[in-house]
Design a protein around this motif. Structure first.
Motif, PDB file in Angstrom:
ATOM      1  N   VAL A 293      48.721  33.838  27.780  1.00  0.00           N
ATOM      2  CA  VAL A 293      49.306  33.456  26.777  1.00  0.00           C
ATOM      3  C   VAL A 293      49.206  34.157  26.075  1.00  0.00           C
ATOM      4  N   ARG A 294      50.167  33.811  24.613  1.00  0.00           N
ATOM      5  CA  ARG A 294      49.829  34.397  23.090  1.00  0.00           C
ATOM      6  C   ARG A 294      48.096  34.804  22.936  1.00  0.00           C
ATOM      7  N   ASP A 295      47.857  34.116  23.405  1.00  0.00           N
ATOM      8  CA  ASP A 295      46.519  33.991  22.860  1.00  0.00           C
ATOM      9  C   ASP A 295      45.428  34.739  24.015  1.00  0.00           C
ATOM     10  N   LEU A 296      44.518  35.488  23.678  1.00  0.00           N
ATOM     11  CA  LEU A 296      43.534  36.280  24.551  1.00  0.00           C
ATOM     12  C   LEU A 296      43.020  35.466  25.048  1.00  0.00           C
ATOM     13  N   ARG A 297      43.301  35.896  26.838  1.00  0.00           N
ATOM     14  CA  ARG A 297      42.322  35.548  27.350  1.00  0.00           C
ATOM     15  C   ARG A 297      41.485  36.016  28.252  1.00  0.00           C
ATOM     16  N   ASP A 298      39.592  35.371  27.674  1.00  0.00           N
ATOM     17  CA  ASP A 298      39.006  36.444  28.440  1.00  0.00           C
ATOM     18  C   ASP A 298      38.162  35.889  29.235  1.00  0.00           C
ATOM     19  N   VAL A 299      38.172  37.131  30.509  1.00  0.00           N
ATOM     20  CA  VAL A 299      37.436  36.748  31.936  1.00  0.00           C
ATOM     21  C   VAL A 299      36.428  37.894  31.947  1.00  0.00           C
ATOM     22  N   THR A 300      35.591  36.678  32.627  1.00  0.00           N
ATOM     23  CA  THR A 300      34.381  37.941  33.082  1.00  0.00           C
ATOM     24  C   THR A 300      34.319  37.353  34.730  1.00  0.00           C
ATOM     25  N   LEU A 301      34.090  39.086  35.344  1.00  0.00           N
ATOM     26  CA  LEU A 301      33.831  38.822  36.896  1.00  0.00           C
ATOM     27  C   LEU A 301      32.657  39.107  37.231  1.00  0.00           C
ATOM     28  N   ARG A 302      31.488  38.502  37.695  1.00  0.00           N
ATOM     29  CA  ARG A 302      30.115  39.049  37.840  1.00  0.00           C
ATOM     30  C   ARG A 302      29.823  39.214  39.263  1.00  0.00           C
ATOM     31  N   ASP A 303      29.353  40.381  39.471  1.00  0.00           N
ATOM     32  CA  ASP A 303      27.875  41.014  40.540  1.00  0.00           C
ATOM     33  C   ASP A 303      29.550  41.695  41.488  1.00  0.00           C
ATOM     34  N   VAL A 304      30.642  42.325  40.686  1.00  0.00           N
ATOM     35  CA  VAL A 304      31.819  42.784  41.302  1.00  0.00           C
ATOM     36  C   VAL A 304      30.867  44.313  42.404  1.00  0.00           C
ATOM     37  N   ARG A 305      31.383  44.592  43.199  1.00  0.00           N
ATOM     38  CA  ARG A 305      30.640  44.981  44.119  1.00  0.00           C
ATOM     39  C   ARG A 305      31.042  46.799  44.400  1.00  0.00           C
ATOM     40  N   LEU A 306      30.676  47.894  43.146  1.00  0.00           N
ATOM     41  CA  LEU A 306      31.352  48.992  43.194  1.00  0.00           C
ATOM     42  C   LEU A 306      31.022  50.161  44.001  1.00  0.00           C
ATOM     43  N   GLU A 307      31.609  50.942  44.773  1.00  0.00           N
ATOM     44  CA  GLU A 307      31.749  51.140  46.335  1.00  0.00           C
ATOM     45  C   GLU A 307      31.296  52.563  45.844  1.00  0.00           C
ATOM     46  N   PRO A 308      30.644  53.946  46.096  1.00  0.00           N
ATOM     47  CA  PRO A 308      30.648  54.992  45.915  1.00  0.00           C
ATOM     48  C   PRO A 308      31.963  55.591  46.039  1.00  0.00           C
ATOM     49  N   GLY A 309      32.855  56.471  44.896  1.00  0.00           N
ATOM     50  CA  GLY A 309      33.580  56.817  44.258  1.00  0.00           C
ATOM     51  C   GLY A 309      34.444  56.158  43.645  1.00  0.00           C
ATOM     52  N   ASP A 310      35.506  56.196  44.353  1.00  0.00           N
ATOM     53  CA  ASP A 310      36.555  55.319  43.763  1.00  0.00           C
ATOM     54  C   ASP A 310      36.727  54.104  44.090  1.00  0.00           C
ATOM     55  N   THR A 311      37.436  52.495  42.858  1.00  0.00           N
ATOM     56  CA  THR A 311      37.588  51.480  43.466  1.00  0.00           C
ATOM     57  C   THR A 311      39.120  51.398  42.256  1.00  0.00           C
ATOM     58  N   VAL A 312      40.095  50.348  43.316  1.00  0.00           N
ATOM     59  CA  VAL A 312      41.073  50.558  42.395  1.00  0.00           C
ATOM     60  C   VAL A 312      41.220  48.592  42.195  1.00  0.00           C
ATOM     61  N   TRP A 313      41.917  48.295  40.862  1.00  0.00           N
ATOM     62  CA  TRP A 313      41.857  46.702  40.794  1.00  0.00           C
ATOM     63  C   TRP A 313      43.288  47.309  40.581  1.00  0.00           C
ATOM     64  N   ARG A 314      44.466  46.292  40.865  1.00  0.00           N
ATOM     65  CA  ARG A 314      46.215  46.110  41.123  1.00  0.00           C
ATOM     66  C   ARG A 314      46.033  44.667  40.350  1.00  0.00           C
ATOM     67  N   PHE A 315      46.279  44.920  39.064  1.00  0.00           N
ATOM     68  CA  PHE A 315      47.259  43.928  38.140  1.00  0.00           C
ATOM     69  C   PHE A 315      48.575  43.660  38.573  1.00  0.00           C
ATOM     70  N   THR A 316      48.908  42.025  38.188  1.00  0.00           N
ATOM     71  CA  THR A 316      49.855  42.298  38.791  1.00  0.00           C
ATOM     72  C   THR A 316      50.487  40.522  38.322  1.00  0.00           C
ATOM     73  N   SER A 317      51.851  40.756  37.856  1.00  0.00           N
ATOM     74  CA  SER A 317      52.600  39.843  37.024  1.00  0.00           C
ATOM     75  C   SER A 317      53.634  38.901  37.387  1.00  0.00           C
ATOM     76  N   ASP A 318      54.019  37.974  37.296  1.00  0.00           N
ATOM     77  CA  ASP A 318      54.670  37.267  38.640  1.00  0.00           C
ATOM     78  C   ASP A 318      56.316  37.317  37.878  1.00  0.00           C
ATOM     79  N   HIS A 319      56.241  38.208  36.792  1.00  0.00           N
ATOM     80  CA  HIS A 319      57.947  38.639  35.798  1.00  0.00           C
ATOM     81  C   HIS A 319      58.042  39.272  35.436  1.00  0.00           C
ATOM     82  N   PRO A 320      59.446  39.464  35.269  1.00  0.00           N
ATOM     83  CA  PRO A 320      58.832  41.440  34.767  1.00  0.00           C
ATOM     84  C   PRO A 320      58.234  41.263  32.944  1.00  0.00           C
ATOM     85  N   ALA A 321      58.508  42.559  32.526  1.00  0.00           N
ATOM     86  CA  ALA A 321      58.260  42.748  31.335  1.00  0.00           C
ATOM     87  C   ALA A 321      59.935  42.059  30.351  1.00  0.00           C
ATOM     88  N   GLU A 322      59.173  41.585  29.436  1.00  0.00           N
ATOM     89  CA  GLU A 322      60.105  40.829  28.412  1.00  0.00           C
ATOM     90  C   GLU A 322      59.674  41.848  27.063  1.00  0.00           C
TER      91      GLU A 322
END
Length: 116
Positions: A55-84
């Motif tokens: 929403v218009r206010d900042l949404r804080d998120v914390t993900l704990r104990d994330v496993r980062l393998e050697p090399g690159d880990t890619v996270w994809r952020f997707t939204s349910d509707h197009p940019a405005e």
């Protein structure tokens, strides 16, 4: 304080690079904000890591104990509707902004169990 952010005009990706020869465990935190109400999903290799509403206010998120393998880990952020267009008259469209991404490395990860 300072607010470091990048906005996305649609789906976006963040790449974490682990230069070690072993996996690491980390807590990863960030904020999400948008000009409207929308659902954002964070995935790694198709697996859902987080889903929530922005929403218009900042949404804080914390993900704990994330496993980062050697090399690159890619996270994809997707939204349910197009940019405005934002309500302030800015001619650039925005889906959401990602703010203050922090990675707190906790330890070396325990190797997964061997396959039988």
């Amino acid at each position: 304080g300072f607010d470091y952010w990048r906005w996305s005009r649609g789906d976006a990706a963040v790449t974490f690079h682990n230069p070690q020869a072993f996996a690491l465990l980390a807590d990863i935190s960030f904020g999400l904000k948008s000009n409207d109400r929308r659902q954002v999903v964070v995935r790694e290799k198709g697996r859902e890591l987080w889903r929530g509403e922005t929403v218009r206010d900042l949404r804080d998120v914390t993900l704990r104990d994330v496993r980062l393998e050697p090399g690159d880990t890619v996270w994809r952020f997707t939204s349910d509707h197009p940019a405005e267009y934002p309500p302030n008259g800015d001619p650039r469209q925005m889906a959401f902004s990602l703010r203050n991404l922090e990675i707190n490395i906790k330890s070396r990860a325990v190797p997964p169990p061997a396959a039988k």
